[in-house]
Design an enzyme around this catalytic site. Structure first.
Site, PDB file in Angstrom:
ATOM      1  N   THR A  17       5.413  44.707  69.672  1.00 54.39           N
ATOM      2  CA  THR A  17       6.668  44.609  68.924  1.00 54.39           C
ATOM      3  C   THR A  17       7.174  43.169  68.976  1.00 54.39           C
ATOM      4  OG1 THR A  17       8.065  45.140  70.836  1.00 54.39           O
ATOM      5  CG2 THR A  17       7.218  46.985  69.542  1.00 54.39           C
ATOM      6  N   GLY A  18       8.011  42.804  67.989  1.00 54.17           N
ATOM      7  CA  GLY A  18       8.467  41.409  67.909  1.00 54.17           C
ATOM      8  C   GLY A  18       7.308  40.468  67.688  1.00 54.17           C
ATOM      9  N   ALA A  19       6.362  40.876  66.814  1.00 56.37           N
ATOM     10  CA  ALA A  19       5.068  40.185  66.730  1.00 56.37           C
ATOM     11  C   ALA A  19       5.044  39.025  65.759  1.00 56.37           C
ATOM     12  CB  ALA A  19       3.977  41.191  66.329  1.00 56.37           C
ATOM     13  N   SER A  21       7.004  36.217  65.880  1.00 59.81           N
ATOM     14  CA  SER A  21       7.613  34.976  66.357  1.00 59.81           C
ATOM     15  C   SER A  21       7.375  34.815  67.845  1.00 59.81           C
ATOM     16  CB  SER A  21       9.120  34.980  66.069  1.00 59.81           C
ATOM     17  OG  SER A  21       9.741  33.810  66.571  1.00 59.81           O
ATOM     18  N   GLY A  22       7.242  33.562  68.289  1.00 57.53           N
ATOM     19  CA  GLY A  22       7.236  33.235  69.704  1.00 57.53           C
ATOM     20  C   GLY A  22       6.146  33.928  70.505  1.00 57.53           C
ATOM     21  N   ILE A  23       6.556  34.589  71.599  1.00 62.64           N
ATOM     22  CA  ILE A  23       5.613  35.225  72.514  1.00 62.64           C
ATOM     23  C   ILE A  23       4.837  36.330  71.818  1.00 62.64           C
ATOM     24  CG2 ILE A  23       5.440  36.603  74.621  1.00 62.64           C
ATOM     25  CD1 ILE A  23       7.864  35.037  75.695  1.00 62.64           C
ATOM     26  N   GLY A  24       5.521  37.149  71.015  1.00 61.18           N
ATOM     27  CA  GLY A  24       4.835  38.234  70.318  1.00 61.18           C
ATOM     28  C   GLY A  24       3.784  37.725  69.363  1.00 61.18           C
ATOM     29  N   SER A 146      12.414  38.877  82.003  1.00 54.89           N
ATOM     30  CA  SER A 146      12.832  37.481  82.164  1.00 54.89           C
ATOM     31  C   SER A 146      13.164  37.239  83.625  1.00 54.89           C
ATOM     32  CB  SER A 146      14.047  37.187  81.281  1.00 54.89           C
ATOM     33  OG  SER A 146      14.573  35.909  81.569  1.00 54.89           O
ATOM     34  N   TYR A 159      22.531  38.661  77.486  1.00 59.39           N
ATOM     35  CA  TYR A 159      21.065  38.647  77.561  1.00 59.39           C
ATOM     36  C   TYR A 159      20.604  38.914  78.996  1.00 59.39           C
ATOM     37  CZ  TYR A 159      16.266  36.939  77.035  1.00 59.39           C
ATOM     38  OH  TYR A 159      14.907  36.831  77.025  1.00 59.39           O
TER      39      TYR A 159
END
Length: 573
Positions: A17-19, A21-24, A146, A159
């Site tokens: 998921t969240g694929a 951008s960034g880490i995903g 995190s 966050y």
């Protein structure tokens, strides 16, 4: 609990998921490069389709699913797509997240709830859906947390709170799965500062131009390696980045000091005079520009390796290397001591060595995850080897010293001879290379001068030809333009005259009609005014008469009441 049956990444179907951008994004690309089939989920449909085409274009397998993880039904659709296209999945990576920078008092409650819907409830939704499929066949669930789940960061309060909750629910799921004997590995990956579009995607309520990560930052591919390692290896936690771990440790050992430091540096280290790309700004409620692993902000390049992560993923590598180096240095020190003093080691030296070894063992026992247990075992073995080496090295110390001196002398003579030979050989090679280089330089310079002259002549010829053709074209275009301009001007003047005439006629008609309507309205208004005035005066007279009548009646009633009160008072007196 039966050991989870985790396949190599190359044989897995992985949900991310969240694929986009960034880490995903880094995880999806790296998983596909290693041969895994990926089910990629995010809110940005355009970016999802582009990423799927990119992976397929390189020979990979990818299935895009548009989904907001805050909605349980959409998360279930991700699982259904994986089962429909690939027959199921082996690992589920809960990575989607949003961020807000600002003081707690300044962040609206609805924004905080939205952040928890994605960062906390999105993980709960994903874990529940993944467990239904994996509890029968086995697999891995990897949650991106995190280091802020160990120590909250000022100006990232919501966050940090969501990551604290994520850490707690991950531990709860892991414990309950073990109690139910589900063959599922549950891992929490805790990155420190990572150079992703996270800062540009975040909602900024600090009143600054932009936001940034506290240094040092790491490349998202480092976190991707940790996530894929957890997909094929059962591990409890993985920490990425030594800086973030240091803050966590400080928070535990010196909480008040850490509070003081945070209050002083939180805003400077998270503020930036670079706004970043406007197309990426604030994706809290709606998807923004994606398909970037790193941010567009300038600054030091992100680190591409984390020694701390390598130590957790390969405990026998870095840990063994460190302990081996320590043992080597210890052996060298012991050898130097025995060379200087051939007598037996004093008792106090043995006691001191034992205290140091025991302290090393105790510290190693408190290591991180599997590294701590492995380092502790290796430390005990290293102490045994050191004691054994100490006992066995004593008889050979003098012999080793003599042999070392003879070998050093021979090595010195050989090195001097080899150096002389190499210097003479190098001088010959240098002169040959210099002569060859000069010859090639002169040859190439001659060829270059000829080519330059040919190119110059050809260019001048083409320039003159183009200039002549350009003049002819310019004159034709000018004549044509003047002709079209004259025709357009004549046509415009004709249309202007006709329009002006029609406008004057329409103006006269409208003026006459308006004057007629004005006079009619004025007459009707006067009649209405007279009627209203007469009616008003009639109503006023009637109202005044009624008021006078009621006033007289009220006065009469008041006098009667006053008389009764006086009579009552007199009777009492």
């Amino acid at each position: 609990m039966p050991a989870p049956r985790l396949k190599p990444v190359s044989e897995q179907v992985i949900v991310i998921t969240g694929a986009t951008s960034g880490i995903g994004l880094a995880t999806a690309r790296e998983a596909a490069e290693r041969g895994a089939a990926v089910v990629i989920a995010a809110r940005n449909e355009e970016a999802l389709n582009a990423l799927a085409e990119e992976i397929r274009g390189k020979g990979g397998r990818a299935e895009p699913v548009v989904a907001d993880v805050a909605d349980m039904a959409q998360v279930e659709a991700i699982s259904e797509a994986a089962i429909r296209v690939f027959g199921g999945f082996d690992s589920w990576c809960n990575n989607a997240g949003v961020a807000i920078f600002g003081e707690m008092e300044d962040v609206p409650l609805e924004d905080q709830r939205r952040l928890f819907d994605v960062n906390y409830w999105g993980v709960v939704h994903g874990t529940l859906v993944a467990a239904r499929h994996l509890k029968g066949k086995g697999g891995a669930i990897v949650n991106t947390g995190s280091v802020l789940s160990d120590r909250a960061m000022a100006l990232q309060g919501p966050y940090s709170a969501a990551k604290f909750a994520l850490k707690g629910v991950t531990e709860a799921f892991r414990t309950e799965f073990e109690a139910e004997d589900y063959p599922i590995s549950v891992t929490l990956v805790k990155p420190g500062p990572i150079d992703t579009p996270y800062m540009e995607h975040a909602r900024n309520l600090m009143g600054t131009v932009g936001t940034r990560n506290p240094p040092p930052s790491y490349h998202p591919r480092v976190v991707a390696r940790a996530i894929l390692y957890a997909c094929e290896t059962r591990v409890r936690d993985l920490v990425v980045g030594g800086g973030g771990l240091m803050v966590s440790v400080m928070g535990r050992l010196a909480p008040k000091l850490t509070d003081l430091i945070m209050s002083k540096i939180a805003k400077p280290v998270q503020s930036s005079d670079q706004p970043g790309r406007a197309e990426r700004r604030d994706n809290l409620y709606d998807a923004r520009e994606d398909l970037a692993e790193t941010s567009s902000l300038s600054g030091p390049p992100p680190r591409r390796t984390s020694f701390l992560l390598e130590a957790q993923m390969n405990p026998l590598g870095p840990a063994g290397l460190l302990i081996g180096a320590a043992a080597l240095l210890g052996g060298a020190a012991f050898g130097m001591y025995t060379l200087r003093r051939p007598k037996p080691v004093p008792e106090r030296l043995a006691e001191r060595a034992w205290r140091i070894g025991r302290g090393v063992t105790r510290d190693a026992g408190h290591g991180i995850g599997t590294l701590g247990h492995e380092a502790s075992r290796i430390a005990h073995r290293a102490l045994g080897y050191a004691e054994r080496a100490e006992r066995e090295a004593r008889p050979y110390a003098k012999t080793a010293r003599k042999r070392a001196e003879r070998f050093a002398d021979r090595a010195s003579r050989y090195a001097a001879s080899a150096y002389d030979d190499a210097r003479e050989r190098g001088s010959d090679l240098y002169e040959g290379a210099r002569d060859r280089g000069r010859s090639l330089y002169r040859d190439l310079r001659g060829r270059g001068e000829d080519a330059y002259e040919d190119a110059r002549d050809e260019g001048w010829h083409l320039f003159k030809r183009a200039r002549a053709e350009g003049r002819d074209t310019y004159e034709d275009a000018r004549d044509r333009g003047w002709s079209l301009f004259g025709r357009a001007r004549d046509r415009g003047e004709d249309l202007y005259g006709r329009a002006r005439k029609r406008g004057a006629e329409a103006y006269d008609d409208a003026r006459d009609e308006g004057w007629h309507l004005f006079k009619r309205a004025r007459a009707e208004g006067r009649d209405a005014y007279d009627d209203a005035r007469d009616t008003g005066w009639s109503l006023f007279g009637r109202a005044r008469h009624e008021v006078d009548k009621r006033a007289r009646h009220a006065a009469h009633e008041g006098e009667g009441l006053l008389d009764r009160v006086n009579a009552f008072l007199k009777s009492r007196l």
